[in-house]
Design an enzyme around this catalytic site. Structure first.
Site, PDB file in Angstrom:
ATOM      1  CE  LYS A  20      -3.820  -2.484   2.022  1.00 49.53           C
ATOM      2  NZ  LYS A  20      -4.516  -2.990   3.202  1.00 49.53           N
TER       3      LYS A  20
ATOM      4  CG  ASP B 185     -10.037  -0.983   3.973  1.00 53.51           C
ATOM      5  OD1 ASP B 185      -9.694  -1.182   2.792  1.00 53.51           O
ATOM      6  OD2 ASP B 185      -9.427  -1.442   4.954  1.00 53.51           O
TER       7      ASP B 185
ATOM      8  CD  GLN C  88      -3.714  -4.738   6.320  1.00 50.23           C
ATOM      9  OE1 GLN C  88      -3.606  -3.734   5.621  1.00 50.23           O
ATOM     10  NE2 GLN C  88      -4.223  -5.866   5.849  1.00 50.23           N
TER      11      GLN C  88
END
Ligand code: NDP
Length: 283
Positions: free
Chosen positions: A53, A120, A97
């Site tokens: 990322k 997300d 995460q």
């Protein structure tokens, strides 16, 4: 005949070029898009995802920050970090995460992220907007998978779409996106009876199960679009949920693993971060 490859690397390169131009335009207006990733613990797969990322952000000019917290981090401390980022104007996207170490409450942590910074697309408000067909942040993996399906050029109206897997982060949003495209959608899961009877009807087949080579050639309709979301490690190699070599002889289009949906997922994260930064200009 062998299926056409839906190459996530090639598609991502083109998309990242477009994203980089949008970042440059934002910078001209004094806004540098910023993404903060919170990584709790030492999970090796998560370390790799977070590194990728960061590389993606650098490629397109997004400012990225990784906050590494020890496995022993308390829920309250994690949520305090998220609140601080919610208030930080230089950060437009926040990503926690997953999976979090045992003992931490993922749903509670995600709920603390400001919905407009939830790049997300996992916040319940964004999931609810998708369900209601309202504009919101769409989860990166299904968003990327849909982009790949679109690039086949197939008219999705009335097509039979079968999604295997019903997780909140992949299966369910994928089904909603395909429904929005006017597909007739069937969702399958571990209690589905005669799975192959469903998958064999699919013009569009999405596998998000987490089991190596689970979708075999006899489960696929000739000419189907097969999207392999799975990431499984077998003998040190990364493989998908689809038995790629056999299925490519039956399918019309297929995504590889690696180099397929995974690459597009990160590209969609970059796109969601830029969209979040663009929204601040119109706020
Ligand atoms: P989950 O474990 O949350 O969900 C798996 C789903 O598969 C469940 O709905 C489960 O059904 C279903 N399932 C399990 N066994 C069977 C079976 N025998 N027959 C039919 N369905 C079955 O996984 P995720 O959705 O989070 O991830 C799925 C895969 O995608 C994983 O390999 C993951 O690593 C990968 N992934 C890849 C990403 C990328 O960027 N490419 C991003 C996110 C995930 P039930 O609900 O009944 O238990």
């Amino acid at each position: 005949m062998s299926a056409q490859l839906l190459d996530g690397k090639v598609m991502s390169e083109a998309l990242r070029g477009e994203i980089a131009l949008r970042v440059a335009a934002l910078k001209e207006k004094g806004v540098t898009p910023g993404l903060a990733v919170i990584l709790v613990g030492e999970d090796p797969a998560s370390q790799i995802y977070v590194r990728n990322k960061g590389v993606g952000c650098e490629q397109v000019g997004i400012h990225s920050v990784t906050i590494r917290l020890p496995e022993t981090t308390a829920q309250a401390e994690l949520e305090e970090h998220i609140r601080r980022l919610n208030a930080d104007e230089s950060i437009h996207g926040i990503l926690v995460q997953l999976p979090l170490p045992k003992g931490l409450d993922e749903a509670a942590a995600l709920a603390v992220i400001a919905p407009e910074k939830d790049v997300d697309g996992f916040h319940i408000q964004n999931a609810g907007k998708l369900l209601n067909g309202l504009p919101g942040v769409v989860a990166c993996t299904p968003k990327g998978a849909l982009e790949m399906i679109r690039r086949t050029g197939i008219d999705l109206n009335g097509k039979e779409a079968v999604v295997v897997g019903r997780s909140n982060i992949v299966g369910k949003p994928m089904a909603m996106l395909l429904l929005q495209q006017n597909c007739t959608v069937t969702m399958c899961h571990s209690r589905t009876v005669d799975l192959a009877a469903h998958t064999r009807r699919a013009d569009i087949l999405v596998a998000a199960v987490g089991k190596a080579k689970f979708i075999t050639a006899d489960m696929v309709k000739p000419g189907a679009v097969v999207i392999d979301v799975g990431i499984n490690r077998v003998d040190g190699k990364v493989v998908g949920d689809v038995d790629f070599d056999a299925v490519r002889e039956v399918a019309g289009w297929i995504t590889p693993v690696p180099g397929g949906v995974g690459r597009m997922t990160i590209t969609m994260l970059l796109a969601n971060t830029v969209e979040a930064a663009e929204r601040t200009l119109h706020a």
